[in-house]
Scaffold this motif. Structure first.
Motif, PDB file in Angstrom:
ATOM      1  N   GLU A 191      39.495  40.603  60.093  1.00 32.21           N
ATOM      2  CA  GLU A 191      39.370  41.363  58.843  1.00 32.21           C
ATOM      3  C   GLU A 191      40.129  40.716  57.692  1.00 32.21           C
ATOM      4  OE1 GLU A 191      40.593  42.575  61.633  1.00 32.21           O
ATOM      5  OE2 GLU A 191      39.458  44.302  62.311  1.00 32.21           O
ATOM      6  N   ALA A 192      40.634  39.485  57.875  1.00 31.31           N
ATOM      7  CA  ALA A 192      41.306  38.807  56.768  1.00 31.31           C
ATOM      8  C   ALA A 192      40.343  38.669  55.597  1.00 31.31           C
ATOM      9  CB  ALA A 192      41.806  37.437  57.223  1.00 31.31           C
ATOM     10  N   ILE A 193      40.835  38.889  54.407  1.00 33.51           N
ATOM     11  CA  ILE A 193      39.988  38.909  53.217  1.00 33.51           C
ATOM     12  C   ILE A 193      39.228  37.590  53.072  1.00 33.51           C
ATOM     13  CG2 ILE A 193      41.800  38.059  51.652  1.00 33.51           C
ATOM     14  CD1 ILE A 193      39.438  40.923  50.751  1.00 33.51           C
ATOM     15  N   THR A 194      37.932  37.699  52.781  1.00 31.71           N
ATOM     16  CA  THR A 194      37.040  36.557  52.612  1.00 31.71           C
ATOM     17  C   THR A 194      36.156  36.806  51.394  1.00 31.71           C
ATOM     18  OG1 THR A 194      35.311  37.565  53.974  1.00 31.71           O
ATOM     19  CG2 THR A 194      36.930  36.135  55.112  1.00 31.71           C
ATOM     20  N   VAL A 239      21.946  43.107  37.235  1.00 30.64           N
ATOM     21  CA  VAL A 239      23.309  43.566  37.007  1.00 30.64           C
ATOM     22  C   VAL A 239      24.233  42.788  37.930  1.00 30.64           C
ATOM     23  CG1 VAL A 239      24.865  45.551  37.201  1.00 30.64           C
ATOM     24  CG2 VAL A 239      22.557  45.866  36.309  1.00 30.64           C
ATOM     25  N   GLN A 240      25.431  42.468  37.447  1.00 36.74           N
ATOM     26  CA  GLN A 240      26.388  41.733  38.261  1.00 36.74           C
ATOM     27  C   GLN A 240      27.757  42.398  38.274  1.00 36.74           C
ATOM     28  OE1 GLN A 240      26.375  37.663  36.736  1.00 36.74           O
ATOM     29  NE2 GLN A 240      24.896  37.055  38.296  1.00 36.74           N
ATOM     30  N   ALA A 241      28.429  42.270  39.413  1.00 34.57           N
ATOM     31  CA  ALA A 241      29.817  42.716  39.553  1.00 34.57           C
ATOM     32  C   ALA A 241      30.563  41.637  40.324  1.00 34.57           C
ATOM     33  CB  ALA A 241      29.894  44.050  40.285  1.00 34.57           C
ATOM     34  N   THR A 242      31.768  41.327  39.880  1.00 37.55           N
ATOM     35  CA  THR A 242      32.559  40.268  40.501  1.00 37.55           C
ATOM     36  C   THR A 242      33.887  40.818  40.999  1.00 37.55           C
ATOM     37  OG1 THR A 242      31.571  38.516  39.138  1.00 37.55           O
ATOM     38  CG2 THR A 242      33.736  38.058  40.090  1.00 37.55           C
ATOM     39  N   ALA A 243      34.290  40.365  42.176  1.00 36.25           N
ATOM     40  CA  ALA A 243      35.606  40.693  42.723  1.00 36.25           C
ATOM     41  C   ALA A 243      36.323  39.385  43.017  1.00 36.25           C
ATOM     42  CB  ALA A 243      35.473  41.537  43.990  1.00 36.25           C
ATOM     43  N   ALA A 244      37.604  39.308  42.654  1.00 34.23           N
ATOM     44  CA  ALA A 244      38.357  38.070  42.840  1.00 34.23           C
ATOM     45  C   ALA A 244      39.770  38.393  43.288  1.00 34.23           C
ATOM     46  CB  ALA A 244      38.382  37.262  41.543  1.00 34.23           C
ATOM     47  N   LEU A 245      40.335  37.497  44.057  1.00 31.47           N
ATOM     48  CA  LEU A 245      41.729  37.599  44.492  1.00 31.47           C
ATOM     49  C   LEU A 245      42.392  36.267  44.202  1.00 31.47           C
ATOM     50  CD1 LEU A 245      43.929  39.286  45.864  1.00 31.47           C
ATOM     51  CD2 LEU A 245      43.180  38.333  48.044  1.00 31.47           C
ATOM     52  N   ASN A 246      43.417  36.283  43.360  1.00 32.35           N
ATOM     53  CA  ASN A 246      44.077  35.053  42.940  1.00 32.35           C
ATOM     54  C   ASN A 246      45.583  35.185  43.127  1.00 32.35           C
ATOM     55  OD1 ASN A 246      41.685  33.642  41.764  1.00 32.35           O
ATOM     56  ND2 ASN A 246      41.691  35.387  40.383  1.00 32.35           N
ATOM     57  N   VAL A 247      46.093  34.454  44.105  1.00 34.20           N
ATOM     58  CA  VAL A 247      47.538  34.362  44.323  1.00 34.20           C
ATOM     59  C   VAL A 247      47.848  32.895  44.587  1.00 34.20           C
ATOM     60  CG1 VAL A 247      47.763  36.700  45.229  1.00 34.20           C
ATOM     61  CG2 VAL A 247      47.303  34.822  46.804  1.00 34.20           C
TER      62      VAL A 247
END
Length: 361
Positions: A191-194, A239-247
């Protein structure tokens, strides 16, 4: 998605879950910040220490997502598909993690009545992070791995706040684990974020436009008179939706795209006929649906429309117009569109049907 299996220290899984339950709950969550349709806005919460490592990070959402962090209005046609209820994601740098985790463990150990199996689990958790106590597949850490601060982050379980099932939402209960900057998390953490998980979350938060079908006659029609229905391309676009994770050392994103493919009309009464008979109006070559009514077509059969066979009396019929959207995603390491289950979103429109057999238009 499958769950990774918590591994015990010779104590029970329940006791280990108790040892980390508060930490899991306080890990950075995935609440979608409000983003206006097609304008986009992104946000990230967190802090930094002298190494520049974020103390906590939120998933950033942009594009067409629901305001207030809630679930969007698109509904999957696949009843077996659901967004992830929880996942593992970067949480804290080593120094910050030591501060939070040691405080949590000590607080629990000093709780009156804490002992037995739960107390033993907490003690072994403390040894795991302070004294390098190993468990199968999970090496221990000396002094919370502080010597490597800035070179990676501890990952922890994150709850999906929009998952209604409490047990599913709180099922990512493995102890926090260290991941070096630039490395993938250990493979046992399924389940690690991908990017694929981010795509599913973007899907969950996606807000589709509230498109009203154009009708002729518009709201008052007649018994046995074909009512034309259509959607122009200008109001019926993808329609578009974006999800991002930045560390530091870990940057991924995914964009979920919804493209309209058909319109289904449900008259609101059995005493009606739809055009075509299935009620499914396909998209045209120019990305519109149906055909606008024009003068002189009153006696023609519309390519998309309805004919009511009785009046609505003193009330109205609720015409439901449901659009089916083809959902795909692209993202980090996935440049080609990949299918997700189609989604639907419908609107109700009040239709008054009068008992007049013929009318000049």
């Amino acid at each position: 998605m499958n769950r990774s299996r918590p591994t015990g220290f010779g104590t029970t899984t329940a006791a280990l879950a108790l040892a980390v339950s508060t930490l899991v709950i306080t890990a950075p969550n995935a609440v979608a910040e409000p983003v206006d349709y097609e304008k986009g806005r992104e946000t990230q919460e967190g802090g930094t220490d002298e190494t520049g490592v974020y103390a906590a990070a939120r998933i950033q959402y942009s594009g067409s997502v629901a305001k207030g962090g809630g679930t969007g209005n698109v509904k999957s046609v696949d009843v077996n598909w659901t967004p992830p209820p929880c996942w593992y994601a970067p949480y804290l740098g080593a120094k910050d993690f030591k501060k939070e985790m040691s405080k949590h463990i000590d607080s629990q150990l000093n709780t009156p009545g804490m002992g037995g199996t739960a107390g033993a689990a907490l003690g072994e958790t403390k040894r795991h992070y302070e004294d390098g106590f190993d468990i199968p597949g999970k090496p221990g850490y000396k002094d919370y791995n502080v010597k490597n601060d800035g070179k990676g982050m501890f990952w922890a379980g994150v709850e999906n706040p929009n998952e209604p099932d409490y047990l599913k939402r709180t099922s990512c209960t493995d102890l926090p684990f260290w991941v070096e900057n630039g490395d993938a998390p250990p493979p046992q953490y399924e389940e690690a974020i991908t990017p694929e998980i981010l795509a599913a979350l973007a899907y969950q938060h996606m807000e589709l436009p509230d498109t009203k079908v154009t009708l002729a006659p518009e709201a008052n029609t007649k018994v046995n008179l074909p009512t034309w229905a259509w959607l122009d391309k200008a109001v019926f676009d993808e329609v578009q939706a974006t999800a991002a994770l930045n560390v530091p050392g870990f940057n991924i994103q995914a964009t979920t795209t919804a493209k309209p493919v058909s319109l289904k009309l449900e008259p609101g009464t059995k005493d009606a006929e739809t055009y075509p008979a299935s009620g499914e109006c396909a998209i045209n070559a120019d990305d519109s649906i149906g055909e606008p009514y024009a003068k002189g077509k009153a006696n023609e059969t519309p390519p998309c429309g309805i004919k009511y066979l009785r009046s609505s009396g003193n009330g109205t019929f609720k015409l439901q117009a449901t659009i089916t959207w083809e959902i795909t995603w692209t993202g980090t390491s996935n440049p080609n569109p990949t299918q997700l289950p189609n989604g639907t979103f419908g609107n109700d429109q009040d239709i008054t049907v009068q008992e007049i057999q013929a009318v000049n238009r």
